[in-house]
Design a protein around this motif. Sequence first.
Motif, PDB file in Angstrom:
ATOM      1  N   PRO A 139       0.809  -1.231   0.000  1.00 10.74           N
ATOM      2  CA  PRO A 139       0.000   0.000   0.000  1.00 10.74           C
ATOM      3  C   PRO A 139       0.837   1.273   0.000  1.00 10.74           C
ATOM      4  N   GLY A 140       2.014   1.218   0.601  1.00  8.63           N
ATOM      5  CA  GLY A 140       2.871   2.395   0.605  1.00  8.63           C
ATOM      6  C   GLY A 140       3.262   2.835  -0.787  1.00  8.63           C
ATOM      7  N   VAL A 146      -0.018   7.789  -6.041  1.00  5.90           N
ATOM      8  CA  VAL A 146      -1.268   8.495  -6.346  1.00  5.90           C
ATOM      9  C   VAL A 146      -1.474   9.759  -5.516  1.00  5.90           C
ATOM     10  N   THR A 147      -0.573  10.054  -4.583  1.00  6.75           N
ATOM     11  CA  THR A 147      -0.717  11.246  -3.742  1.00  6.75           C
ATOM     12  C   THR A 147       0.495  12.160  -3.925  1.00  6.75           C
ATOM     13  N   PRO A 148       0.433  13.379  -3.398  1.00 11.62           N
ATOM     14  CA  PRO A 148       1.584  14.286  -3.496  1.00 11.62           C
ATOM     15  C   PRO A 148       2.815  13.830  -2.716  1.00 11.62           C
ATOM     16  N   LEU A 149       2.697  12.750  -1.928  1.00 12.13           N
ATOM     17  CA  LEU A 149       3.847  12.276  -1.176  1.00 12.13           C
ATOM     18  C   LEU A 149       5.023  11.953  -2.095  1.00 12.13           C
ATOM     19  N   LEU A 174      12.663  -2.454   4.073  1.00 10.84           N
ATOM     20  CA  LEU A 174      11.471  -3.042   3.471  1.00 10.84           C
ATOM     21  C   LEU A 174      11.803  -4.205   2.551  1.00 10.84           C
ATOM     22  N   GLY A 175      12.922  -4.089   1.847  1.00 12.05           N
ATOM     23  CA  GLY A 175      13.211  -5.049   0.786  1.00 12.05           C
ATOM     24  C   GLY A 175      13.937  -6.298   1.215  1.00 12.05           C
ATOM     25  N   ALA A 176      14.608  -6.272   2.378  1.00  9.01           N
ATOM     26  CA  ALA A 176      15.410  -7.420   2.796  1.00  9.01           C
ATOM     27  C   ALA A 176      14.966  -7.921   4.160  1.00  9.01           C
TER      28      ALA A 176
END
Length: 299
Positions: A139-140, A146-149, A174-176
């Motif tokens: 979701p991140g 889709v947002t200004p983030l 997050l990836g490992a």
Amino acid sequence: MKNATTVREGTVKERWVDVNGVATRYLEAGEGDPVLLLPGEGSVAEQRSGTLEGLAGSHRAIALDLPGYGYTDPTGDGSPAALATFVWRFAREINVDTFAVIGHSLGGAVAVHLALQRPGALSSLVLVSPAGMGRAINPGMVVQAVTPLGDLTKLLVPVMPFGPRLLVASLVALGARRPWRITGPWRSSQVKAASSPEALATALRSQRLSVGLLGQRDLLLGRLPELPVPVLVVWGVQDVLVPFWQAVGARRKLSRGELRLFPCSGHLLPLEATDRFLGVVRPFLSRVGGSTAERTHRP
């Protein structure tokens, strides 16, 4: 971003080539049947240094900086299909006609488009946590797309104190599943990439092309039956960015497919489990395509 990172002299060579006016950087090691390595979104060719060195004994291994990432100049279209067209042009410039492809994440989607654009021109595919195998995604990444983030990240990371380092640290977290296995040289090369506003802008454009409110946009699962070549699908079971169960659906669609799942590994599987990854990939490449060295010794 033109100041290339250091590569190990005598093992991995840095090279440049002009591809239709685009200054294109790649790393190369070894001799034999060519294998092209395509990294994920925002990554540089150094992400594949371990795999390059591991394949160099039997193959001509080539890791490409995709347009707008790392040190290759950007192009106007960062969609997987457009990137695949660019890769075919790159292959022509370095005089490679038939080759195997190892594509990770975005690079996996590009690899599928390569095979769809020129059926029969590839010898085999290795898809590592590839994009496009289903809508589900972290979701991140949807929020970022889709947002200004996403725009804030692009603007703030290069100017914040330790901004690129924090971004890379979050990517590793997050990836490992075993982040201590991610090497310092790779982290340094990725920090350099994250320091470039141009590279961050390219990554954001690519993400917005591939991810929307409902998840992944460029769905390729339905086109996998069209692939005429042997395909190995590799996925980390603890991938929190793209769920591993998409690998099962992909394998079911492939007429000549194999599946290997890696427990205790995440999205950065080739980096945190390089030896185990090579232990699966090398036999596959030799079995379905054959390395030059192995063909020489066949009766």
